[in-house]
Design a protein around this motif. Structure first.
Motif, mmCIF file in Angstrom:
data_model
loop_
_atom_site.group_PDB
_atom_site.id
_atom_site.type_symbol
_atom_site.label_atom_id
_atom_site.label_comp_id
_atom_site.label_asym_id
_atom_site.label_seq_id
_atom_site.Cartn_x
_atom_site.Cartn_y
_atom_site.Cartn_z
ATOM 1 N N VAL A 102 0.833 -1.201 0.000
ATOM 2 C CA VAL A 102 0.000 0.000 0.000
ATOM 3 C C VAL A 102 0.871 1.256 0.000
ATOM 4 O O VAL A 102 0.616 2.215 -0.727
ATOM 5 C CB VAL A 102 -0.983 -0.018 1.192
ATOM 6 N N GLY A 103 1.914 1.253 0.797
ATOM 7 C CA GLY A 103 2.824 2.399 0.829
ATOM 8 C C GLY A 103 3.476 2.649 -0.520
ATOM 9 O O GLY A 103 3.614 3.799 -0.960
ATOM 10 N N LEU A 104 3.868 1.585 -1.203
ATOM 11 C CA LEU A 104 4.488 1.724 -2.525
ATOM 12 C C LEU A 104 3.490 2.267 -3.547
ATOM 13 O O LEU A 104 3.831 3.137 -4.354
ATOM 14 C CB LEU A 104 5.044 0.375 -2.980
ATOM 15 N N VAL A 105 2.250 1.773 -3.498
ATOM 16 C CA VAL A 105 1.216 2.269 -4.413
ATOM 17 C C VAL A 105 0.960 3.749 -4.166
ATOM 18 O O VAL A 105 0.826 4.543 -5.106
ATOM 19 C CB VAL A 105 -0.070 1.431 -4.278
ATOM 20 N N VAL A 106 0.892 4.155 -2.916
ATOM 21 C CA VAL A 106 0.675 5.565 -2.585
ATOM 22 C C VAL A 106 1.847 6.411 -3.089
ATOM 23 O O VAL A 106 1.645 7.499 -3.643
ATOM 24 C CB VAL A 106 0.463 5.748 -1.060
ATOM 25 N N LEU A 107 3.067 5.926 -2.931
ATOM 26 C CA LEU A 107 4.244 6.654 -3.422
ATOM 27 C C LEU A 107 4.207 6.822 -4.932
ATOM 28 O O LEU A 107 4.457 7.926 -5.442
ATOM 29 C CB LEU A 107 5.527 5.929 -2.997
ATOM 30 N N VAL A 108 3.878 5.771 -5.668
ATOM 31 C CA VAL A 108 3.798 5.852 -7.134
ATOM 32 C C VAL A 108 2.698 6.825 -7.550
ATOM 33 O O VAL A 108 2.890 7.649 -8.458
ATOM 34 C CB VAL A 108 3.581 4.446 -7.740
ATOM 35 N N ALA A 109 1.533 6.761 -6.896
ATOM 36 C CA ALA A 109 0.440 7.688 -7.207
ATOM 37 C C ALA A 109 0.852 9.133 -6.934
ATOM 38 O O ALA A 109 0.533 10.038 -7.713
ATOM 39 C CB ALA A 109 -0.800 7.328 -6.392
ATOM 40 N N PHE A 110 1.582 9.362 -5.857
ATOM 41 C CA PHE A 110 2.047 10.710 -5.523
ATOM 42 C C PHE A 110 3.025 11.228 -6.577
ATOM 43 O O PHE A 110 2.949 12.386 -6.981
ATOM 44 C CB PHE A 110 2.704 10.706 -4.141
ATOM 45 N N VAL A 111 3.919 10.384 -7.053
ATOM 46 C CA VAL A 111 4.880 10.786 -8.091
ATOM 47 C C VAL A 111 4.147 11.136 -9.381
ATOM 48 O O VAL A 111 4.449 12.149 -10.025
ATOM 49 C CB VAL A 111 5.945 9.687 -8.314
ATOM 50 N N TYR A 112 3.159 10.326 -9.766
ATOM 51 C CA TYR A 112 2.376 10.641 -10.969
ATOM 52 C C TYR A 112 1.600 11.941 -10.798
ATOM 53 O O TYR A 112 1.487 12.735 -11.726
ATOM 54 C CB TYR A 112 1.425 9.496 -11.324
ATOM 55 N N TRP A 113 1.071 12.186 -9.626
ATOM 56 C CA TRP A 113 0.365 13.439 -9.364
ATOM 57 C C TRP A 113 1.313 14.625 -9.501
ATOM 58 O O TRP A 113 0.955 15.643 -10.092
ATOM 59 C CB TRP A 113 -0.264 13.392 -7.971
ATOM 60 N N LEU A 114 2.531 14.493 -8.971
ATOM 61 C CA LEU A 114 3.519 15.566 -9.111
ATOM 62 C C LEU A 114 3.873 15.813 -10.578
ATOM 63 O O LEU A 114 4.034 16.967 -11.005
ATOM 64 C CB LEU A 114 4.787 15.236 -8.323
#
Length: 192
Positions: free
Chosen positions: A30-42
């Motif tokens: 879950v933490g990795l998915v959140v990190l990837v989503a945050f990078v795409y949002w940036l």
């Protein structure tokens, strides 16, 4: 026989295998998915920010009436890679959809260059706005073999823009360079 006793005793003991800690594993995923989503949002925010910075660029011209009546000098089907500020191969222009990669159909006539992009915004470059064409190998982070990219320089709203195209048949690139450069030399001669 004393050395075999400890091995025998170890083998005789019943020991269960370690159990996977699913809660820890799930929290890492879950933490990795959140990190990837945050990078795409940036990345998306950066794209929007670049578009706002380039908002002074006027709207792109559309194909004029009667353009289809003219005799095409050349046509090309291939890929549109991107547009950048002229001479700055990494400074992608994203305003008005110029940063979107897509398929492309180019038509060059005496009136100018018609750029038809299925799934993206079409635009027209009048012959008076064309500056030059050349073969290059890189534009907007896309690197191809030497001479694999047709780059057409044109002016829009006081800004020189390099647009990169790659034909399905790259052997025709040189004909495009010659035709665009010939067209620009004749339009500059009539403008003087």
């Amino acid at each position: 026989m004393t050395t075999l006793n400890p091995l025998y005793q170890l083998a005789a003991e019943q020991k269960s295998a370690d159990v996977t800690d699913w809660s820890a594993r799930i929290s890492w995923v879950v933490g990795l998915v959140v990190l990837v989503a945050f990078v795409y949002w940036l990345m998306r925010q950066g794209w929007k920010w670049r578009g706002r910075l380039q908002s002074a660029l006027p709207a792109l011209a559309t194909t004029p009436d009667g353009f289809a009546d003219g005799e095409p000098l050349l046509t090309l089907e291939g890929r549109y890679h991107a547009s950048t500020t002229a001479g700055q191969w990494l400074d992608r222009i994203v305003a008005h959809g110029l940063g979107t990669r897509s398929r492309v159909e180019l038509t060059l006539t005496e009136q100018g260059l018609d750029v038809v992009r299925p799934g993206a915004a079409d635009f027209f470059v009048p012959a008076t706005a064309l500056r030059e064409a050349r073969l290059d190998r890189a534009l907007a982070g896309k690197v191809l073999p030497e001479g694999g990219l047709l780059v057409i320089t044109w002016e829009h709203g006081g800004t020189l823009i390099d647009s990169g195209f790659r034909s399905d048949h790259a052997a025709g690139h040189q004909a495009w360079v010659d035709a665009v450069n010939h067209l620009t030399s004749t339009t500059e001669g009539t403008a003087r």
